[in-house]
Design a protein around this motif. Structure first.
Motif, mmCIF file in Angstrom:
data_model
loop_
_atom_site.group_PDB
_atom_site.id
_atom_site.type_symbol
_atom_site.label_atom_id
_atom_site.label_comp_id
_atom_site.label_asym_id
_atom_site.label_seq_id
_atom_site.Cartn_x
_atom_site.Cartn_y
_atom_site.Cartn_z
ATOM 1 N N GLY A 164 0.808 -1.212 0.000
ATOM 2 C CA GLY A 164 0.000 0.000 0.000
ATOM 3 C C GLY A 164 0.845 1.267 0.000
ATOM 4 N N SER A 165 0.145 2.390 0.086
ATOM 5 C CA SER A 165 0.796 3.702 0.035
ATOM 6 C C SER A 165 0.312 4.591 1.167
ATOM 7 C CB SER A 165 0.486 4.396 -1.304
ATOM 8 O OG SER A 165 0.984 3.665 -2.389
ATOM 9 N N LEU A 166 1.182 5.497 1.561
ATOM 10 C CA LEU A 166 0.844 6.558 2.503
ATOM 11 C C LEU A 166 1.592 7.820 2.078
ATOM 12 C CD1 LEU A 166 1.098 4.972 6.095
ATOM 13 C CD2 LEU A 166 -0.982 5.796 4.970
ATOM 14 N N ARG A 167 1.025 8.975 2.415
ATOM 15 C CA ARG A 167 1.740 10.230 2.222
ATOM 16 C C ARG A 167 1.842 10.947 3.558
ATOM 17 N NH1 ARG A 167 0.801 15.675 -1.431
ATOM 18 N NH2 ARG A 167 -0.785 16.125 0.150
ATOM 19 N N LEU A 168 3.070 11.171 3.971
ATOM 20 C CA LEU A 168 3.317 11.932 5.188
ATOM 21 C C LEU A 168 3.495 13.402 4.851
ATOM 22 C CD1 LEU A 168 5.917 9.637 7.009
ATOM 23 C CD2 LEU A 168 3.414 9.486 6.997
ATOM 24 N N SER A 169 3.043 14.249 5.759
ATOM 25 C CA SER A 169 3.219 15.693 5.617
ATOM 26 C C SER A 169 3.884 16.241 6.871
ATOM 27 C CB SER A 169 1.870 16.390 5.420
ATOM 28 O OG SER A 169 1.214 15.939 4.269
ATOM 29 N N CYS A 170 4.633 17.294 6.699
ATOM 30 C CA CYS A 170 5.260 17.968 7.838
ATOM 31 C C CYS A 170 5.126 19.470 7.595
ATOM 32 C CB CYS A 170 6.716 17.566 7.961
ATOM 33 S SG CYS A 170 7.649 18.513 9.179
ATOM 34 N N VAL A 171 4.370 20.118 8.446
ATOM 35 C CA VAL A 171 4.163 21.558 8.341
ATOM 36 C C VAL A 171 5.091 22.263 9.317
ATOM 37 C CG1 VAL A 171 2.518 23.444 8.524
ATOM 38 C CG2 VAL A 171 1.773 21.214 7.669
ATOM 39 N N ALA A 172 5.852 23.211 8.802
ATOM 40 C CA ALA A 172 6.856 23.914 9.605
ATOM 41 C C ALA A 172 6.421 25.338 9.905
ATOM 42 C CB ALA A 172 8.178 23.934 8.860
ATOM 43 N N SER A 173 6.864 25.849 11.036
ATOM 44 C CA SER A 173 6.618 27.241 11.390
ATOM 45 C C SER A 173 7.709 27.716 12.335
ATOM 46 C CB SER A 173 5.249 27.400 12.056
ATOM 47 O OG SER A 173 5.156 26.630 13.230
ATOM 48 N N GLY A 174 7.902 29.031 12.359
ATOM 49 C CA GLY A 174 8.856 29.608 13.299
ATOM 50 C C GLY A 174 10.257 29.775 12.763
ATOM 51 N N PHE A 175 10.497 29.445 11.508
ATOM 52 C CA PHE A 175 11.801 29.649 10.885
ATOM 53 C C PHE A 175 11.600 29.790 9.380
ATOM 54 C CE2 PHE A 175 12.433 25.377 9.071
ATOM 55 C CZ PHE A 175 11.541 24.623 9.809
ATOM 56 N N THR A 176 12.663 30.182 8.680
ATOM 57 C CA THR A 176 12.567 30.414 7.233
ATOM 58 C C THR A 176 12.706 29.091 6.516
ATOM 59 O OG1 THR A 176 13.564 32.592 7.579
ATOM 60 C CG2 THR A 176 13.418 31.783 5.315
ATOM 61 N N PHE A 177 11.583 28.462 6.298
ATOM 62 C CA PHE A 177 11.518 27.088 5.785
ATOM 63 C C PHE A 177 12.330 26.915 4.496
ATOM 64 C CE2 PHE A 177 9.573 22.998 5.160
ATOM 65 C CZ PHE A 177 9.345 22.888 3.794
ATOM 66 N N SER A 178 12.206 27.859 3.585
ATOM 67 C CA SER A 178 12.811 27.699 2.258
ATOM 68 C C SER A 178 14.333 27.613 2.312
ATOM 69 C CB SER A 178 12.381 28.843 1.349
ATOM 70 O OG SER A 178 12.817 30.084 1.880
ATOM 71 N N ARG A 179 14.934 28.026 3.387
ATOM 72 C CA ARG A 179 16.394 28.034 3.488
ATOM 73 C C ARG A 179 16.954 26.756 4.096
ATOM 74 N NH1 ARG A 179 17.513 34.212 5.767
ATOM 75 N NH2 ARG A 179 16.569 35.305 3.995
ATOM 76 N N TYR A 180 16.081 25.873 4.508
ATOM 77 C CA TYR A 180 16.520 24.688 5.225
ATOM 78 C C TYR A 180 16.490 23.440 4.363
ATOM 79 C CZ TYR A 180 16.651 26.888 9.827
ATOM 80 O OH TYR A 180 16.986 27.663 10.900
#
Length: 119
Positions: A16-32
């Protein structure tokens, strides 16, 4: 306040399949660099997949060809699409954000989400 919040884990049958998500906040996500790690009972934490700020990707040998990491900088979210799941993929999956600066390393972790592959 830095937060990484994972979701999408659960119980799935082999193949089977799963999709995990991780939502970030509190820092400049695009730079990491964003990483997915996993840890199974009695085993060390291992790197599953990584994606750079420019979109380059890297995968652990055990998941190559089955898992895909992606990111949406507009939504501050990183995803892990997991296909053809196997029982040995069972683990707690962790989201990690990493930035190595000249004088300091920034290293943030989510709380983890359980993935169980079983019939």
């Amino acid at each position: 306040q830095v937060q990484l919040v994972e979701s999408g884990g659960g119980l799935v049958q082999p193949g089977g399949s799963l999709r995990l998500s991780c939502v970030a906040s509190g820092f400049t996500f695009s730079r990491y660099v964003m990483n997915w790690y996993r840890q199974a009972p009695g085993k060390e934490r291992e790197l599953v997949a990584a994606i750079t700020s420019a979109g380059g990707t890297n995968y652990g040998d055990s998941v190559k060809g089955r898992f895909t990491i992606s990111r949406d900088n507009a939504k501050n979210t990183v995803y892990l699409q997991m296909n053809s799941l196997k029982p040995e993929d069972t683990a707690v999956y962790y989201c990690n954000a990493l930035s190595v600066g000249l004088t300091r390393t920034y290293d943030y972790w989510g709380q983890g989400t359980q993935v169980t592959v079983s019939s």
